[in-house]
Scaffold this active site. Structure first.
Site, short mmCIF file in Angstrom:
data_model
loop_
_atom_site.label_atom_id
_atom_site.label_comp_id
_atom_site.label_asym_id
_atom_site.label_seq_id
_atom_site.Cartn_x
_atom_site.Cartn_y
_atom_site.Cartn_z
N LYS A 67 -4.18 -36.08 -18.71
CA LYS A 67 -5.28 -36.39 -19.04
C LYS A 67 -6.45 -36.93 -18.02
CE LYS A 67 -4.40 -36.53 -23.48
NZ LYS A 67 -5.04 -36.60 -25.35
N ASP A 103 -10.86 -34.15 -28.53
CA ASP A 103 -9.85 -35.74 -29.69
C ASP A 103 -10.87 -35.92 -30.05
OD1 ASP A 103 -7.03 -34.72 -28.71
OD2 ASP A 103 -7.59 -35.71 -26.30
#
Ligand code: ATR
Length: 281
Positions: A67, A103
């Site tokens: 990420k 997220d």
């Protein structure tokens, strides 16, 4: 046009994302595919990105452990991804790869859908336990949604201080959190504690009945933390919905469609219970 979508990470073989995204494609009547693209080591990441550029994928999700690794390969990243310092969604826009982080906003959407009273009450006292990447995403998701009364607690306090920089949020120790747990109406457990053993990050003996208690761990689905919260009259929120809603937000970035996720939450529970293996993103 058929959409070419992917998930990049390692290990991802047991990921639920292909099921989620394929369901979204069907639900919105779009043609396309969502395939796994495992990258086993960081050394070959650059080469794999080159291949991916040539394939002209429309978009991809990026999960553990890449990420942050992905960021230098992108042309731009949006403000949320910049604040969080991590990207979980990439979209091809013109010739550019643009990075997003869904997220946190996905998680907040999941919480609001389950507890609509959270919509009306932006100054509700919220406690976040843990200060890793997930906590950072959720913290900025809550800030972006306008929540004003945020407190962070973590074993290593300095990590909380780093996350809250530039905001009016507070930092306390785990011991203080445990003692004053009744001061919070929403408690969000973001650490990995509870994943493998029946352990919990703080004891909830002092929990106030009616408190919303959320655990982002969903393997097992019912953690020790949530068990105790339920015994104390807490309103429980399971971790798998974060996965579902971050996917919904990613799909919206790729397609401009806000897909209806009705019923998918329950289907995911069946899948998670049936598959004890890793279900990363
Ligand atoms: P992620 O990026 O997925 O959120 P992470 O960066 O590994 O995961 O963060 C894990 C979080 O769990 C951290 O806040 C960690 O606390 P520290 O910052 O002090 O390391 C917390 N954590 C992990 N094991 C813990 C334990 N046994 N007790 C308390 N906190 C724990």
């Amino acid at each position: 046009m058929s959409l070419k979508l992917k998930l990049i990470g390692y290990p991802i073989k047991h990921s639920l994302s292909p099921w989620i995204q394929t369901s979204f494609l069907e639900r919105s009547g779009l043609e396309g595919s969502y395939r796994l693209h495992e990258i086993a080591s960081k050394e070959i990441f650059g080469e794999e990105m080159k291949k991916l550029r040539e394939e002209e994928v429309n978009g991809f999700n990026i999960t553990v452990p890449y990420k942050q690794t992905i960021i230098p390969y992108l042309d731009r990243i949006d403000i949320t991804a910049e604040r969080v310092g991590a990207v979980n969604t990439v979209s091809l826009e013109g010739n550019e790869w643009v990075g997003y982080n869904t997220d946190g906003i996905g998680y907040v959407q999941a919480l609001r859908d389950k507890f609509p009273d959270m919509d009306r009450n932006i100054d509700v006292p919220i406690l976040i336990l843990g200060a890793g990447g997930a906590a950072r995403g959720i913290f900025h998701g809550l800030i972006q949604a306008g929540y004003t009364n945020l407190t962070l607690a973590n074993r290593t306090k300095s990590k909380c201080e780093d996350i809250i920089k530039g905001t009016s949020a507070s930092v306390i120790t785990l011991a203080e959190a445990e003692k004053n747990i009744a001061a919070y109406d929403v408690i969000i457990q973001t650490s990995s504690v509870g994943m493998e053993e029946a352990k919990q990050i703080v004891d909830l003996s002092n929990l106030k009945a009616g408190t919303i208690v959320s655990d982002i761990v969903y393997q097992p689905l019912v953690t020790q933390f949530l068990k105790q919260a339920a015994e104390k009259g807490g309103r429980i929120h399971y971790g798998h919905t974060m996965l579902l809603y971050q996917a919904q937000k990613a799909f919206e970035i790729w397609t401009n469609k806000n897909v209806d996720v009705t019923g998918m939450d329950e289907e995911m529970i069946t899948k998670i219970k049936g598959d004890k293996a890793d279900v990363n993103q």
